[in-house]
Motif scaffolding. Sequence first.
Motif, PDB file in Angstrom:
ATOM      1  N   HIS A 110       4.543  -6.283   4.371  1.00 53.66           N
ATOM      2  CA  HIS A 110       5.763  -7.019   3.194  1.00 53.66           C
ATOM      3  C   HIS A 110       5.016  -7.636   1.822  1.00 53.66           C
ATOM      4  O   HIS A 110       4.202  -8.130   2.359  1.00 53.66           O
ATOM      5  N   TRP A 111       5.283  -7.210   0.953  1.00 50.37           N
ATOM      6  CA  TRP A 111       4.563  -8.007  -0.320  1.00 50.37           C
ATOM      7  C   TRP A 111       5.569  -9.040  -1.451  1.00 50.37           C
ATOM      8  O   TRP A 111       6.851  -8.567  -1.656  1.00 50.37           O
ATOM      9  N   CYS A 159       2.330  -5.340  -7.999  1.00 54.09           N
ATOM     10  CA  CYS A 159       1.854  -3.980  -7.146  1.00 54.09           C
ATOM     11  C   CYS A 159       1.508  -2.843  -7.355  1.00 54.09           C
ATOM     12  O   CYS A 159      -0.095  -2.178  -7.478  1.00 54.09           O
ATOM     13  N   ARG A 160       1.862  -2.119  -8.888  1.00 60.34           N
ATOM     14  CA  ARG A 160       1.346  -1.205  -9.195  1.00 60.34           C
ATOM     15  C   ARG A 160      -0.206  -1.510 -10.498  1.00 60.34           C
ATOM     16  O   ARG A 160      -1.034  -0.491 -10.187  1.00 60.34           O
ATOM     17  N   ILE A 161      -0.533  -2.517 -10.732  1.00 55.97           N
ATOM     18  CA  ILE A 161      -1.495  -2.768 -11.391  1.00 55.97           C
ATOM     19  C   ILE A 161      -2.706  -2.938 -10.151  1.00 55.97           C
ATOM     20  O   ILE A 161      -3.202  -2.308 -10.547  1.00 55.97           O
ATOM     21  N   TYR A 211       7.597   4.427  -3.430  1.00 55.03           N
ATOM     22  CA  TYR A 211       8.247   3.403  -3.026  1.00 55.03           C
ATOM     23  C   TYR A 211       9.661   2.908  -3.017  1.00 55.03           C
ATOM     24  O   TYR A 211       9.913   3.601  -4.123  1.00 55.03           O
ATOM     25  N   SER A 212      10.330   2.251  -2.345  1.00 53.42           N
ATOM     26  CA  SER A 212      11.717   2.691  -2.064  1.00 53.42           C
ATOM     27  C   SER A 212      12.449   0.711  -2.568  1.00 53.42           C
ATOM     28  O   SER A 212      12.973   1.031  -3.168  1.00 53.42           O
ATOM     29  N   CYS A 240       6.232  -1.856  -0.914  1.00 53.93           N
ATOM     30  CA  CYS A 240       5.218  -1.760  -2.427  1.00 53.93           C
ATOM     31  C   CYS A 240       3.492  -0.741  -1.987  1.00 53.93           C
ATOM     32  O   CYS A 240       3.755   0.192  -2.342  1.00 53.93           O
ATOM     33  N   LEU A 241       3.799  -1.083  -0.846  1.00 52.34           N
ATOM     34  CA  LEU A 241       2.114  -0.411  -0.353  1.00 52.34           C
ATOM     35  C   LEU A 241       2.890   0.830   0.714  1.00 52.34           C
ATOM     36  O   LEU A 241       1.569   1.184   1.604  1.00 52.34           O
ATOM     37  N   ASP A 242       4.435   0.769   1.113  1.00 53.10           N
ATOM     38  CA  ASP A 242       4.922   2.101   1.460  1.00 53.10           C
ATOM     39  C   ASP A 242       5.675   3.122   0.932  1.00 53.10           C
ATOM     40  O   ASP A 242       6.573   2.975   0.542  1.00 53.10           O
ATOM     41  N   LEU A 243       4.885   3.932   1.089  1.00 49.12           N
ATOM     42  CA  LEU A 243       5.502   5.200   0.690  1.00 49.12           C
ATOM     43  C   LEU A 243       6.741   5.668   1.151  1.00 49.12           C
ATOM     44  O   LEU A 243       7.017   5.713   2.521  1.00 49.12           O
TER      45      LEU A 243
END
Length: 310
Positions: free
Chosen positions: A91-92, A99-101, A169-170, A175-178
């Motif tokens: 969980h982010w 997350c992107r950075i 990611y959805s 965010c770390l789950d494609l």
Amino acid sequence: MNTSEMALDNNFTNSSFNCAIDNFKQAVYPIMYLFIFFLGAVGNGFSIYVFFQPSQRKTSVNIYMQNLAVSDLMFVSTLPFRATYFLLGSHWIFGDIACRIMTYTLYVNMYCSIYFLTVLSMVRFVAIVYPFKHWKLTNVKYARITCAAIWIFVLGASSPLLCKEVAGYSTPAKCLDLHPSKSHSLLVMNSFVLVVGFILPFCTIIVCYVFAIKALLRSKTPQNKKMVSHKKALLTIIITLILFLICFLPYHILRTIHLVRSSCSQANLPMHKALVVTLCLAAMNSCLDPILYYFAAENFKARIRNLSCR
């Protein structure tokens, strides 16, 4: 290049698609990432301090190693965020932009490390085989230009990772789950990453090692200062080759095999777990590079002794 890496990494090690090994990931990733972060931050932080001492000799080798140390320090700085993600049960909590950075920074510096290690081997190879030729490659000014070119290339190639659509990611919380993607497109991306990001650098290092050994075997140079320089050059190539064999080769091989055999059967569970381990080995490169600095950097040992005395 790094867009593919992110897609592959997340698809195979961070999603519910990968045969339900969440418990294994949540047990392995936090421990390994925090361990690598501690060693990498201390080792590379101290190395940067030594490299940027005013009295430290400025050579092309040290310029490349300075950039490698900075790259590794930036790399390990992303690991606590990844560890937190798995500690919180995938969980982010840091927001979409962070997350992107974080993801962008992690893969930029992973592949910068590969290229800096490769260029270091080339410089040492030239010092052994062509000591009086190709002086530009061992020139400090040329080294700075080469480092800038590597940073610009990898930063530019990785820039699509800053887009949510590319990251795949959805929701920001995952965010770390494609999101489950098409294996064919991943296989195509993997082919490009495999060639440009690993096979070409790895083959370059092997060629440098083989021809450097041949040159040293033919050399009739007496035991003097030149032989010490040759020994340090050969150490650079050998340590770099070992780092590639331990840290990067297993990950790239298993990732490719896993793409070809993408089924989620019980028989493939060991491969999924092995891929998690090899990703940790790839991250471990950042805390092993200081070994290279200690044995192969110019005047690094002497500078450490001077600092210890002070």
